[in-house]
Design a protein around this motif. Structure first.
Motif, PDB file in Angstrom:
ATOM      1  N   SER A  61       0.839  -1.194   0.000  1.00  0.00           N
ATOM      2  CA  SER A  61       0.000   0.000   0.000  1.00  0.00           C
ATOM      3  C   SER A  61       0.873   1.243   0.000  1.00  0.00           C
ATOM      4  CB  SER A  61      -0.921   0.012   1.229  1.00  0.00           C
ATOM      5  OG  SER A  61      -1.554   1.281   1.360  1.00  0.00           O
ATOM      6  N   ALA A  62       0.834   1.986  -1.083  1.00  0.00           N
ATOM      7  CA  ALA A  62       1.589   3.239  -1.150  1.00  0.00           C
ATOM      8  C   ALA A  62       1.071   4.236  -0.130  1.00  0.00           C
ATOM      9  CB  ALA A  62       1.499   3.828  -2.556  1.00  0.00           C
ATOM     10  N   THR A  63      -0.247   4.290   0.041  1.00  0.00           N
ATOM     11  CA  THR A  63      -0.845   5.249   0.984  1.00  0.00           C
ATOM     12  C   THR A  63      -0.306   5.044   2.394  1.00  0.00           C
ATOM     13  OG1 THR A  63      -2.874   5.321  -0.333  1.00  0.00           O
ATOM     14  CG2 THR A  63      -3.001   6.103   1.937  1.00  0.00           C
ATOM     15  N   ASP A  64      -0.326   3.798   2.851  1.00  0.00           N
ATOM     16  CA  ASP A  64       0.124   3.513   4.219  1.00  0.00           C
ATOM     17  C   ASP A  64       1.632   3.660   4.349  1.00  0.00           C
ATOM     18  OD1 ASP A  64      -2.387   2.526   5.709  1.00  0.00           O
ATOM     19  OD2 ASP A  64      -2.456   1.436   3.827  1.00  0.00           O
ATOM     20  N   THR A  65       2.376   3.282   3.315  1.00  0.00           N
ATOM     21  CA  THR A  65       3.833   3.424   3.347  1.00  0.00           C
ATOM     22  C   THR A  65       4.235   4.891   3.441  1.00  0.00           C
ATOM     23  OG1 THR A  65       4.173   1.366   2.105  1.00  0.00           O
ATOM     24  CG2 THR A  65       5.965   2.984   2.066  1.00  0.00           C
ATOM     25  N   ILE A  66       3.614   5.736   2.642  1.00  0.00           N
ATOM     26  CA  ILE A  66       3.924   7.169   2.663  1.00  0.00           C
ATOM     27  C   ILE A  66       3.517   7.796   3.995  1.00  0.00           C
ATOM     28  CG2 ILE A  66       3.298   9.397   1.647  1.00  0.00           C
ATOM     29  CD1 ILE A  66       3.065   7.908  -1.059  1.00  0.00           C
ATOM     30  N   ARG A  67       2.305   7.498   4.450  1.00  0.00           N
ATOM     31  CA  ARG A  67       1.801   8.113   5.688  1.00  0.00           C
ATOM     32  C   ARG A  67       2.637   7.723   6.905  1.00  0.00           C
ATOM     33  NH1 ARG A  67      -2.704   5.556   6.158  1.00  0.00           N
ATOM     34  NH2 ARG A  67      -1.856   4.143   7.734  1.00  0.00           N
ATOM     35  N   VAL A  72       7.404  10.798   0.695  1.00  0.00           N
ATOM     36  CA  VAL A  72       6.703  10.422  -0.524  1.00  0.00           C
ATOM     37  C   VAL A  72       7.569   9.574  -1.446  1.00  0.00           C
ATOM     38  CG1 VAL A  72       7.317  12.444  -1.910  1.00  0.00           C
ATOM     39  CG2 VAL A  72       5.105  11.310  -2.279  1.00  0.00           C
ATOM     40  N   ALA A  83      -1.588  -2.757   3.511  1.00  0.00           N
ATOM     41  CA  ALA A  83      -2.726  -2.022   4.067  1.00  0.00           C
ATOM     42  C   ALA A  83      -3.026  -2.434   5.499  1.00  0.00           C
ATOM     43  CB  ALA A  83      -3.955  -2.221   3.187  1.00  0.00           C
ATOM     44  N   THR A 101       6.374   6.153  -5.882  1.00  0.00           N
ATOM     45  CA  THR A 101       5.278   5.244  -5.576  1.00  0.00           C
ATOM     46  C   THR A 101       3.921   5.948  -5.661  1.00  0.00           C
ATOM     47  OG1 THR A 101       4.519   3.513  -4.053  1.00  0.00           O
ATOM     48  CG2 THR A 101       5.341   5.569  -3.056  1.00  0.00           C
ATOM     49  N   VAL A 102       3.854   7.059  -6.397  1.00  0.00           N
ATOM     50  CA  VAL A 102       2.577   7.766  -6.572  1.00  0.00           C
ATOM     51  C   VAL A 102       2.135   7.823  -8.040  1.00  0.00           C
ATOM     52  CG1 VAL A 102       2.845   9.192  -4.503  1.00  0.00           C
ATOM     53  CG2 VAL A 102       3.702  10.035  -6.689  1.00  0.00           C
ATOM     54  N   HIS A 145      -1.795  -0.204  -5.601  1.00  0.00           N
ATOM     55  CA  HIS A 145      -0.649   0.700  -5.675  1.00  0.00           C
ATOM     56  C   HIS A 145       0.611  -0.070  -6.049  1.00  0.00           C
ATOM     57  CE1 HIS A 145      -3.117   2.390  -2.134  1.00  0.00           C
ATOM     58  NE2 HIS A 145      -3.454   3.067  -3.204  1.00  0.00           N
TER      59      HIS A 145
END
Length: 212
Positions: A61-67, A72, A83, A101-102, A145
């Motif tokens: 999960s890019a979202t969870d990795t970045i957060r 970024v 996730a 990763t975006v 992602h």
């Protein structure tokens, strides 16, 4: 299997394949194993997905990795999270410096939207993901992602992104350690319509070490 001089004398090269532009690869990397992607000619995007080998729905999960890491871009030390916030792999070496990763993976549909209907026939990463993913039970519902190793996607001040000339060079590589048994699904990007591949897609090399 050939021995790698720079590694421990008890560790052997278990994987050594060249993936042509537009082609792909899928395989299991056991927990503790090392997986390396080499940019043979420079400025070649290697689109990559990671999955928990025991649960394909527990995927990168890019979202969870970045957060969770507040960054970024990915580089040495980045933990690649699912996730479920499980660490699938950790980047242990990186001679390129940063990875996207975006930007996502190219598809025939996105090519048409971005570059025009004349690109409809062109092969894209999504097709490669589906082709090789089918070998291990990964279908459209399991695609999410992805990481674009070696790809340069600068963020704009207003939160947008652009596809720019790469920051890699021939022989640059990125290396990850599997923190559990994982599946790696790789598409060596065939994109011709932006500079992510230097307008000239080229082969990459995949290497792995996990035998003792």
């Amino acid at each position: 299997m050939s021995e790698l001089a720079s590694e421990s004398s008890t560790q052997f090269l278990d994987l050594d394949v060249t993936v042509d532009a537009g082609d792909g690869w899928v395989g299991v990397i056991p927990a503790g194993g090392t997986f390396r992607i080499v940019d043979l000619h420079g400025n070649q995007a290697a689109d990559t997905l990671f999955y928990d080998a025991a649960d394909l729905d527990n995927r990168y999960s890019a979202t969870d990795t970045i957060r969770e890491q507040g960054a970024v871009y990915l580089t040495t030390g980045s933990k690649l999270l699912s996730a479920n916030l499980d660490v699938l792999a950790t980047i242990t070496e990186d001679t390129c410096g940063r990875h996207d990763t975006v930007g996502g993976a190219c598809s025939q549909e996105s090519n048409v939207i971005r570059y025009g209907t004349h690109t409809r026939h062109q092969h894209a990463c999504r097709q490669t993901f589906l082709r090789y993913g089918a070998e291990v039970g990964i279908g459209p519902a399991q695609l999410g992602h992805n990481i674009n190793f070696f790809m340069n996607v600068p963020l704009t001040p207003d939160g947008g992104l652009t596809f720019a000339d790469g920051v890699s060079a021939p022989g640059k590589y990125v290396q990850v350690r599997a923190e559990r048994d994982i599946i790696a699904l790789v598409s060596n990007c065939p994109q011709l319509n932006n500079p992510c591949n230097g307008w000239n897609p080229t082969p990459i090399q995949l290497q792995g070490w996990w035998s003792q």
